[in-house]
Design a protein around this motif. Structure first.
Motif, PDB file in Angstrom:
ATOM      1  N   UNK A 206       0.840  -1.156   0.000  1.00 35.97           N
ATOM      2  CA  UNK A 206       0.000   0.000   0.000  1.00 35.97           C
ATOM      3  C   UNK A 206       0.894   1.230   0.000  1.00 35.97           C
ATOM      4  N   UNK A 207       0.557   2.184  -0.804  1.00 37.34           N
ATOM      5  CA  UNK A 207       1.302   3.439  -0.858  1.00 37.34           C
ATOM      6  C   UNK A 207       0.620   4.454   0.047  1.00 37.34           C
ATOM      7  N   UNK A 208       1.398   5.155   0.841  1.00 39.09           N
ATOM      8  CA  UNK A 208       0.852   6.178   1.715  1.00 39.09           C
ATOM      9  C   UNK A 208       1.084   7.532   1.071  1.00 39.09           C
ATOM     10  N   UNK A 209       0.011   8.288   0.949  1.00 43.07           N
ATOM     11  CA  UNK A 209       0.090   9.601   0.320  1.00 43.07           C
ATOM     12  C   UNK A 209      -0.375  10.650   1.306  1.00 43.07           C
ATOM     13  N   UNK A 210       0.170  11.833   1.195  1.00 42.55           N
ATOM     14  CA  UNK A 210      -0.240  12.945   2.025  1.00 42.55           C
ATOM     15  C   UNK A 210      -1.032  13.900   1.156  1.00 42.55           C
ATOM     16  N   UNK A 211      -2.161  14.354   1.675  1.00 42.00           N
ATOM     17  CA  UNK A 211      -3.035  15.236   0.925  1.00 42.00           C
ATOM     18  C   UNK A 211      -3.082  16.593   1.615  1.00 42.00           C
ATOM     19  N   UNK A 212      -2.984  17.626   0.830  1.00 45.72           N
ATOM     20  CA  UNK A 212      -3.068  18.977   1.336  1.00 45.72           C
ATOM     21  C   UNK A 212      -4.390  19.549   0.878  1.00 45.72           C
ATOM     22  N   UNK A 213      -5.083  20.209   1.783  1.00 46.56           N
ATOM     23  CA  UNK A 213      -6.404  20.733   1.445  1.00 46.56           C
ATOM     24  C   UNK A 213      -7.478  19.808   1.974  1.00 46.56           C
ATOM     25  N   UNK A 214      -8.585  19.708   1.246  1.00 42.81           N
ATOM     26  CA  UNK A 214      -9.690  18.865   1.707  1.00 42.81           C
ATOM     27  C   UNK A 214      -9.343  17.388   1.567  1.00 42.81           C
ATOM     28  N   UNK A 215     -10.011  16.548   2.387  1.00 39.36           N
ATOM     29  CA  UNK A 215      -9.755  15.120   2.341  1.00 39.36           C
ATOM     30  C   UNK A 215     -10.279  14.538   1.038  1.00 39.36           C
ATOM     31  N   UNK A 216      -9.561  13.587   0.456  1.00 36.64           N
ATOM     32  CA  UNK A 216     -10.040  12.964  -0.774  1.00 36.64           C
ATOM     33  C   UNK A 216     -11.202  12.026  -0.480  1.00 36.64           C
ATOM     34  N   UNK A 217     -12.060  11.842  -1.454  1.00 41.24           N
ATOM     35  CA  UNK A 217     -13.167  10.896  -1.337  1.00 41.24           C
ATOM     36  C   UNK A 217     -12.822   9.694  -2.193  1.00 41.24           C
ATOM     37  N   UNK A 218     -12.781   8.531  -1.572  1.00 38.35           N
ATOM     38  CA  UNK A 218     -12.429   7.306  -2.267  1.00 38.35           C
ATOM     39  C   UNK A 218     -13.683   6.621  -2.786  1.00 38.35           C
ATOM     40  N   UNK A 219     -13.504   5.850  -3.839  1.00 36.94           N
ATOM     41  CA  UNK A 219     -14.576   5.013  -4.370  1.00 36.94           C
ATOM     42  C   UNK A 219     -13.965   3.646  -4.689  1.00 36.94           C
ATOM     43  N   UNK A 220     -14.805   2.682  -5.045  1.00 38.05           N
ATOM     44  CA  UNK A 220     -14.309   1.340  -5.352  1.00 38.05           C
ATOM     45  C   UNK A 220     -13.442   1.342  -6.612  1.00 38.05           C
ATOM     46  N   UNK A 221     -13.528   2.365  -7.436  1.00 42.22           N
ATOM     47  CA  UNK A 221     -12.674   2.440  -8.619  1.00 42.22           C
ATOM     48  C   UNK A 221     -11.218   2.737  -8.254  1.00 42.22           C
ATOM     49  N   UNK A 222     -10.962   3.172  -7.023  1.00 39.43           N
ATOM     50  CA  UNK A 222      -9.599   3.472  -6.575  1.00 39.43           C
ATOM     51  C   UNK A 222      -8.854   2.243  -6.067  1.00 39.43           C
ATOM     52  N   UNK A 223      -9.437   1.059  -6.213  1.00 37.84           N
ATOM     53  CA  UNK A 223      -8.802  -0.160  -5.709  1.00 37.84           C
ATOM     54  C   UNK A 223      -7.443  -0.409  -6.335  1.00 37.84           C
ATOM     55  N   UNK A 224      -7.249  -0.033  -7.572  1.00 38.65           N
ATOM     56  CA  UNK A 224      -5.962  -0.257  -8.246  1.00 38.65           C
ATOM     57  C   UNK A 224      -4.836   0.515  -7.555  1.00 38.65           C
ATOM     58  N   UNK A 225      -5.146   1.624  -6.932  1.00 42.99           N
ATOM     59  CA  UNK A 225      -4.132   2.404  -6.220  1.00 42.99           C
ATOM     60  C   UNK A 225      -3.636   1.682  -4.972  1.00 42.99           C
ATOM     61  N   UNK A 226      -4.420   0.749  -4.454  1.00 42.14           N
ATOM     62  CA  UNK A 226      -4.067   0.029  -3.247  1.00 42.14           C
ATOM     63  C   UNK A 226      -3.587  -1.393  -3.542  1.00 42.14           C
ATOM     64  N   UNK A 227      -3.392  -1.713  -4.808  1.00 40.34           N
ATOM     65  CA  UNK A 227      -2.856  -3.014  -5.219  1.00 40.34           C
ATOM     66  C   UNK A 227      -1.364  -2.879  -5.491  1.00 40.34           C
ATOM     67  N   UNK A 228      -0.661  -3.999  -5.423  1.00 36.33           N
ATOM     68  CA  UNK A 228       0.757  -4.001  -5.772  1.00 36.33           C
ATOM     69  C   UNK A 228       1.081  -5.282  -6.525  1.00 36.33           C
ATOM     70  N   UNK A 229       2.360  -5.627  -6.637  1.00 34.20           N
ATOM     71  CA  UNK A 229       2.772  -6.793  -7.424  1.00 34.20           C
ATOM     72  C   UNK A 229       2.186  -8.085  -6.880  1.00 34.20           C
ATOM     73  N   UNK A 230       2.116  -8.205  -5.553  1.00 32.93           N
ATOM     74  CA  UNK A 230       1.681  -9.460  -4.944  1.00 32.93           C
ATOM     75  C   UNK A 230       0.219  -9.481  -4.526  1.00 32.93           C
TER      76      UNK A 230
END
Length: 84
Positions: free
Chosen positions: A1-25
Motif C-alpha cells: 500500500x502506498x501512503x500519500x499525504x493530501x493537502x487541502x480537503x480530504x479525498x473521497x475514495x470510491x471502489x474504482x480506486x482499488x488499483x491504487x491500493x494493489x501491488x505486485x503481490x
C-alpha cells in the motif's frame, strides 16, 4: 500500500480506486474506511490466496475472505459511511 499525504480537503475514495491500493503481490478487492475516513484495503495475495486487511501502518492476515470481513465488522465503515 502506498501512503500519500493530501493537502487541502480530504479525498473521497470510491471502489474504482482499488488499483491504487494493489501491488505486485496483492490485488485490492474491497475498500473501506476507518472512523477518521482513512482507507482500509482488503486484498488477496495473487499466488497463495491469503487475505490481507491493511489500515494505517498495520496489516492483519486471514485465510479466507469471510474471516477478513468478520474482522472488519464493527471496526470499519463502507465508503459511504455505513457500518460494515
Amino acid at each position: 500500500m502506498r501512503f500519500k499525504f493530501f493537502y487541502g480537503s480530504k479525498p473521497k475514495f470510491s471502489q474504482q480506486d482499488r488499483a491504487s491500493f494493489s501491488d505486485k503481490r496483492y490485488k485490492c478487492e474491497l475498500l473501506l474506511q476507518n472512523r477518521k475516513g482513512e482507507p482500509v484495503a482488503i486484498s488477496l495475495h495473487k499466488d497463495t490466496g491469503i487475505w490481507r486487511v491493511s489500515f494505517g501502518f498495520s496489516t492483519v492476515f486471514f485465510a479466507t475472505y469471510d474471516k477478513a470481513l468478520a474482522y472488519c465488522k464493527g471496526r470499519f465503515f463502507e465508503l459511504d459511511g455505513k457500518a460494515v
